[in-house]
Design a protein around this motif. Sequence first.
Motif, short mmCIF file in Angstrom:
data_model
loop_
_atom_site.label_atom_id
_atom_site.label_comp_id
_atom_site.label_asym_id
_atom_site.label_seq_id
_atom_site.Cartn_x
_atom_site.Cartn_y
_atom_site.Cartn_z
N THR A 25 0.75 -1.21 -0.17
CA THR A 25 0.29 -0.28 0.38
C THR A 25 0.70 1.33 -0.22
N HIS A 30 3.01 -4.50 4.10
CA HIS A 30 2.79 -5.29 5.60
C HIS A 30 3.42 -6.01 5.92
N ASP A 101 -2.20 4.49 8.44
CA ASP A 101 -2.17 2.96 8.82
C ASP A 101 -1.09 3.59 9.42
N TYR A 149 -11.31 -7.05 -1.79
CA TYR A 149 -10.11 -6.38 -1.94
C TYR A 149 -9.09 -6.83 -2.22
N LYS A 204 -12.61 -4.24 -5.40
CA LYS A 204 -11.47 -3.07 -4.69
C LYS A 204 -10.03 -3.71 -5.40
N ASP A 234 -8.04 2.87 -4.74
CA ASP A 234 -7.92 3.79 -3.61
C ASP A 234 -6.60 3.30 -3.11
N ASN A 236 -5.20 6.06 -1.92
CA ASN A 236 -4.75 6.10 0.30
C ASN A 236 -4.76 7.74 -0.21
N GLU A 259 -12.18 5.85 -4.84
CA GLU A 259 -11.65 6.29 -3.44
C GLU A 259 -10.41 6.66 -2.47
N ASN A 288 -12.02 6.85 3.68
CA ASN A 288 -12.22 6.44 5.16
C ASN A 288 -10.89 7.51 5.16
N ASN A 340 -9.58 -2.85 8.12
CA ASN A 340 -8.00 -3.16 8.54
C ASN A 340 -7.56 -4.66 8.23
N HIS A 367 -11.00 -7.45 4.93
CA HIS A 367 -9.52 -7.71 4.87
C HIS A 367 -9.48 -9.21 4.89
N ARG A 420 2.06 -0.81 14.18
CA ARG A 420 2.16 -1.54 12.38
C ARG A 420 3.36 -1.07 12.10
O1 LIG Z 1 -9.39 2.15 2.43
C1 LIG Z 1 -8.37 1.88 2.76
O2 LIG Z 1 -8.14 3.03 3.06
C2 LIG Z 1 -7.49 0.68 4.15
O3 LIG Z 1 -7.94 -0.63 3.92
C3 LIG Z 1 -6.74 1.25 4.59
C4 LIG Z 1 -5.34 -0.16 5.13
O4 LIG Z 1 -5.06 0.23 5.61
C5 LIG Z 1 -4.94 -0.67 4.28
O5 LIG Z 1 -3.88 0.43 3.27
C6 LIG Z 1 -4.44 -1.39 4.49
O6 LIG Z 1 -4.65 -2.54 4.84
O7 LIG Z 1 -2.99 -1.34 4.69
#
Ligand SMILES: O=C([O-])C(=O)C[C@H](O)[C@@H](O)C(=O)[O-]
Length: 444
Positions: A25, A30, A101, A149, A204, A234, A236, A259, A288, A340, A367, A420
């Motif tokens: 992301t 992760h 995050d 997702y 998504k 998305d 972000n 998004e 979000n 998340n 998720h 995290r």
């Molecule tokens: O819709 C979003 O922004 C997310 O799902 C945020 C999460 O933290 C996503 O970025 C992730 O899982 O790292």
Amino acid sequence: MERGTPIITGMQVIPVAGYDSMLLTLSGAHAPFFTRNIVLLTDSSGNTGLGEVHGGDAITAALEGSRELVVGRAVGEYKEILRDLGRLHEGGDGEGLQGLDLKKLQFVVHAETAVESALLDLLGKFMGLPVSALLGGGRQREKIQTLGYLFYVADKGRTPLPYLDERGSNERWFRQRCSKALEPEEILEQAHAAKERYGFECLKLKGGVQDGEREMETVRLLKREFPAARINIDPNGAWSLRRAVELCRGMRGILSYCEDPCSGEQGFSGREIMAEFKRQTGLPVATNMIATDWRQLRHSVLSHSVDIVLADPHFWTMEGSVRAGQVLRDFGLQWGSHSNNHFDISLAIFAQTAAAVPGEITAMDTHWIWQDGQYLTREPMEIKNGYIELPDRPGLGVEADMDRILAAHALYCKLGRHDRDDAAAMQYLIPGWTFDPKRPCLIR
Ligand SMILES: O=C([O-])C(=O)C[C@H](O)[C@@H](O)C(=O)[O-]
Ligand SMILES: [Mg+2]
């Protein structure tokens, strides 16, 4: 004989960990493990109530510090208990460049959601009603649509980190979710495996990873392969307004909504920039990041910056999320939920909350597919044909599996850090990598 509702006799806060894939992301990659906090309340009738919220030491401490306000009180006092907890946890700063995050997470998360869920679970069991019947105007639907997702997944072989390797699994999705997915065709393979197991009708793609044009190529490929699917991307808030408009202008009919395509820039707030994006592209926008609490929601509505607010109950509380859904419906906007990494207790929290939101809602983020199999409950809710069907059981609808919770706690105890940190794994891919809220993570 006991009168009134049962008394809460105990509160356990159990931090737990689970395995994750090397998902990419804007925030980085992760780690092999994610953490959560589980709350178990017991009452004088012998029932147990369950809750789950994000992990991290600050959230564990906030929950531990709540115990005195909870234990010894009657389950029927749940609103007063939550009011007291809300006051205790007040404060914070959620406005979003993609800090959600990262370091700001603890300010956006409402730790008391885990207690709220456990209290409602106990109350529902006492009354013989599902939690969704106790929220807002009561249960509005029996099944909840969720989206698939999809994430770009890095090659874990480039790190010495202990990511799970499920390549030997009989299940196509389990093999797929630990496999590298950086090319458009690899994301397509991921989507096919997810659809085969869960039947998703909406997809998504997490963006903010590669160049935007390449990500759009992936979206176009997904749409060609799944023409009936509602598809969303998305990044972000990674793209500048100009870039986001360039990328999205020709995407009507391909993207159902977009998004958080952009975020605050050049002295303009995220809400102002998103409103401009909407005007210039005509695409519906979800967030979000710029409507994470009531004050931000008010500004977002006044500036016409969003159509869909992803009111994650872990950020808004369950009752707060439903109340947001009611207001959004009345204002002609739509509710959805952010997520998340989470376990099956949170899956039930999402499902019970979504079930109480009136009107048409957006297919809910989760998720869960990345954690499916790591159960902390017996008979967890399942996603079938793209939907979670609510079980016909009182309370939250899931029962704790203590052996598994304790095993997840033992895993947590082995971890060196509990918060995290998506930069650590990312630095194996790009030495010295640091977070930049305006640059896709693979572009340095
Ligand atoms: O819709 C979003 O922004 C997310 O799902 C945020 C999460 O933290 C996503 O970025 C992730 O899982 O790292
Ligand atoms: Mg998002």
